[in-house]
Every structure is written in C-alpha cells, then in structure tokens.
Design a protein around this motif. Structure first.
Motif, PDB file in Angstrom:
ATOM      1  N   MET A   1      26.665   5.279  10.830  1.00 17.13           N
ATOM      2  CA  MET A   1      27.162   4.315   9.956  1.00 17.13           C
ATOM      3  C   MET A   1      26.239   4.936   8.582  1.00 17.13           C
ATOM      4  SD  MET A   1      29.748   0.804   9.471  1.00 17.13           S
ATOM      5  CE  MET A   1      30.086   0.742   7.871  1.00 17.13           C
ATOM      6  N   ALA A   2      26.079   4.625   7.931  1.00 17.05           N
ATOM      7  CA  ALA A   2      25.589   4.683   6.756  1.00 17.05           C
ATOM      8  C   ALA A   2      25.128   3.233   5.807  1.00 17.05           C
ATOM      9  CB  ALA A   2      25.717   5.713   5.211  1.00 17.05           C
ATOM     10  N   ASP A   3      24.335   2.377   5.436  1.00 17.24           N
ATOM     11  CA  ASP A   3      24.186   1.363   4.853  1.00 17.24           C
ATOM     12  C   ASP A   3      24.611   1.920   3.278  1.00 17.24           C
ATOM     13  OD1 ASP A   3      23.340  -0.176   7.199  1.00 17.24           O
ATOM     14  OD2 ASP A   3      21.097   0.624   6.678  1.00 17.24           O
ATOM     15  N   VAL A   4      24.792   0.623   2.140  1.00 20.92           N
ATOM     16  CA  VAL A   4      25.260   0.596   1.504  1.00 20.92           C
ATOM     17  C   VAL A   4      24.460  -0.101   0.540  1.00 20.92           C
ATOM     18  CG1 VAL A   4      27.466   0.284  -0.332  1.00 20.92           C
ATOM     19  CG2 VAL A   4      27.661   0.989   1.819  1.00 20.92           C
ATOM     20  N   ASN A   5      23.767   0.540  -0.660  1.00 23.20           N
ATOM     21  CA  ASN A   5      23.144  -0.093  -1.777  1.00 23.20           C
ATOM     22  C   ASN A   5      23.241  -1.198  -1.950  1.00 23.20           C
ATOM     23  OD1 ASN A   5      20.378   0.479  -3.142  1.00 23.20           O
ATOM     24  ND2 ASN A   5      21.342   0.596  -4.450  1.00 23.20           N
ATOM     25  N   HIS A   6      22.579  -2.554  -2.396  1.00 28.55           N
ATOM     26  CA  HIS A   6      22.875  -3.521  -2.950  1.00 28.55           C
ATOM     27  C   HIS A   6      21.881  -4.130  -3.813  1.00 28.55           C
ATOM     28  CE1 HIS A   6      24.114  -7.484  -2.954  1.00 28.55           C
ATOM     29  NE2 HIS A   6      23.179  -8.302  -3.676  1.00 28.55           N
ATOM     30  N   PRO A   7      22.264  -4.187  -5.492  1.00 25.00           N
ATOM     31  CA  PRO A   7      23.989  -4.390  -5.630  1.00 25.00           C
ATOM     32  C   PRO A   7      24.351  -3.223  -5.200  1.00 25.00           C
ATOM     33  CG  PRO A   7      22.671  -4.383  -7.909  1.00 25.00           C
ATOM     34  CD  PRO A   7      21.730  -4.206  -6.198  1.00 25.00           C
ATOM     35  N   PHE A   8      25.695  -3.103  -5.141  1.00 22.27           N
ATOM     36  CA  PHE A   8      26.496  -1.443  -4.996  1.00 22.27           C
ATOM     37  C   PHE A   8      26.073  -0.712  -6.308  1.00 22.27           C
ATOM     38  CE2 PHE A   8      30.830   1.133  -5.290  1.00 22.27           C
ATOM     39  CZ  PHE A   8      30.182   1.541  -3.868  1.00 22.27           C
ATOM     40  N   ALA A   9      25.774   0.653  -5.449  1.00 22.61           N
ATOM     41  CA  ALA A   9      25.644   1.956  -7.206  1.00 22.61           C
ATOM     42  C   ALA A   9      26.140   3.186  -6.969  1.00 22.61           C
ATOM     43  CB  ALA A   9      24.220   1.951  -7.372  1.00 22.61           C
ATOM     44  N   PHE A  10      26.397   3.849  -7.716  1.00 18.59           N
ATOM     45  CA  PHE A  10      26.279   4.764  -7.850  1.00 18.59           C
ATOM     46  C   PHE A  10      25.456   6.375  -8.088  1.00 18.59           C
ATOM     47  CE2 PHE A  10      30.461   3.702  -8.183  1.00 18.59           C
ATOM     48  CZ  PHE A  10      30.957   3.975  -6.992  1.00 18.59           C
ATOM     49  N   GLY A  11      24.712   6.804  -7.090  1.00 18.27           N
ATOM     50  CA  GLY A  11      23.704   8.345  -7.765  1.00 18.27           C
ATOM     51  C   GLY A  11      24.143   8.881  -8.683  1.00 18.27           C
ATOM     52  N   PRO A  12      23.265   9.684  -8.808  1.00 23.78           N
ATOM     53  CA  PRO A  12      23.330  10.944 -10.067  1.00 23.78           C
ATOM     54  C   PRO A  12      24.456  11.991 -10.071  1.00 23.78           C
ATOM     55  CG  PRO A  12      21.738  11.034  -9.258  1.00 23.78           C
ATOM     56  CD  PRO A  12      22.355   9.601  -9.078  1.00 23.78           C
ATOM     57  N   ASP A  13      25.097  12.086  -8.438  1.00 21.97           N
ATOM     58  CA  ASP A  13      25.924  12.839  -7.367  1.00 21.97           C
ATOM     59  C   ASP A  13      27.463  12.547  -7.234  1.00 21.97           C
ATOM     60  OD1 ASP A  13      25.596  11.105  -5.724  1.00 21.97           O
ATOM     61  OD2 ASP A  13      25.001  12.904  -4.650  1.00 21.97           O
ATOM     62  N   GLY A  14      27.190  11.186  -8.413  1.00 24.07           N
ATOM     63  CA  GLY A  14      28.294  10.193  -8.061  1.00 24.07           C
ATOM     64  C   GLY A  14      28.972   9.513  -6.446  1.00 24.07           C
ATOM     65  N   ARG A  15      28.344  10.050  -5.426  1.00 21.88           N
ATOM     66  CA  ARG A  15      28.212   8.969  -4.426  1.00 21.88           C
ATOM     67  C   ARG A  15      27.445   8.505  -3.936  1.00 21.88           C
ATOM     68  NH1 ARG A  15      28.520  12.739   0.054  1.00 21.88           N
ATOM     69  NH2 ARG A  15      29.197  14.444   0.405  1.00 21.88           N
ATOM     70  N   THR A  16      28.141   6.385  -3.405  1.00 23.06           N
ATOM     71  CA  THR A  16      26.789   5.559  -2.988  1.00 23.06           C
ATOM     72  C   THR A  16      26.223   5.717  -2.802  1.00 23.06           C
ATOM     73  OG1 THR A  16      29.995   4.604  -2.682  1.00 23.06           O
ATOM     74  CG2 THR A  16      27.800   3.839  -2.090  1.00 23.06           C
ATOM     75  N   LEU A  17      25.504   5.007  -3.753  1.00 22.30           N
ATOM     76  CA  LEU A  17      23.787   5.040  -2.919  1.00 22.30           C
ATOM     77  C   LEU A  17      23.508   4.227  -1.885  1.00 22.30           C
ATOM     78  CD1 LEU A  17      21.536   4.368  -5.764  1.00 22.30           C
ATOM     79  CD2 LEU A  17      22.231   6.305  -5.232  1.00 22.30           C
ATOM     80  N   SER A  18      22.320   5.035  -1.132  1.00 23.70           N
ATOM     81  CA  SER A  18      22.434   4.638   0.547  1.00 23.70           C
ATOM     82  C   SER A  18      20.770   4.389   0.531  1.00 23.70           C
ATOM     83  CB  SER A  18      22.530   5.524   1.395  1.00 23.70           C
ATOM     84  OG  SER A  18      24.278   5.526   1.895  1.00 23.70           O
TER      85      SER A  18
END
Length: 122
Positions: A1-18
């Motif tokens: 399971m991947a960790d989710v960035n805090h604060p929640f954000a999206f990367g340049p590719d539109g995916r959730t930042l990890s």
C-alpha cells in the motif's frame, strides 16, 4: 500500500503524490504535533494540543511543558513507527519550533527533523 502525501496533493501527471517513507514519517509527526485533540471526529483524543501553548509566556516552565507534551504525543501515536531519542521544543513570539530526533522502526534510519508552526521545513 502506498503512502499518501500530506497535505493531499496531485503530481504533474494527475496522480496522487506519494512521499518517500521518510517523508511520510515526517508528515505523520507534523500531523500529531499540529492537530488539536477534538479535531478528528472518529479519533477525538488524537493530537498533541501543542498549538495552544504557543502564546504562553516564555520560560523554563513552558519549555518543559512543550517538551513533555511533544514526547507524550509522539510516543502515544507513533510509538510503532519511530523510536523517539530526543525532543526539544520552544515557542518564541508565536512561532513554535520542535526538533525531533528519532529512529524509523521500518528502516532503522536515524533522523533529526526540525518542524516549525505552519509545517515549514527547516
């Protein structure tokens, strides 16, 4: 399971930042320190209440209170993620600075993070 960035954000590719594992641990520390008890509906005891001490008069008593508050909260909420080695905390003119020395349980990596109110890195 991947960790989710805090604060929640999206990367340049539109995916959730990890974040990296170390980045995730730092995010967890910030969440514990800067969440006030009662802010989380399903976990009302979570947090440290540290921000309520920021504007207290400076002195050795408040420094000791800050340090013990941080140590207790981190050991309670992240005791399975980090081994706490040392904590120093100070509040000066409304700015809170906490230095946390710890060992990550998963990687056995020793780290020192400086966290200031507002979550800005050192």
């Amino acid at each position: 399971m991947a960790d989710v960035n805090h604060p929640f954000a999206f990367g340049p590719d539109g995916r959730t930042l990890s974040p990296t594992h170390s980045g995730h641990v730092r995010d967890l520390i910030e969440q514990v320190l800067f969440t006030n008890p009662g802010e989380r509906i399903n976990r009302p005891e979570f947090g440290s209440g540290l921000q309520g001490l920021v504007f207290e008069p400076s002195g050795s008593a408040i420094a000791a209170t800050l340090q013990s508050t941080v140590e207790a909260a981190l050991q309670r909420w992240l005791g399975d993620v980090i081994v706490l080695e040392a904590v120093s905390a100070r509040a000066d003119e409304g700015v809170l600075e906490v230095v946390v020395q710890y060992v990550e349980v998963r990687t056995a990596e020793r780290r020192t993070d400086t966290i200031r109110s507002g979550g800005g890195p050192s």
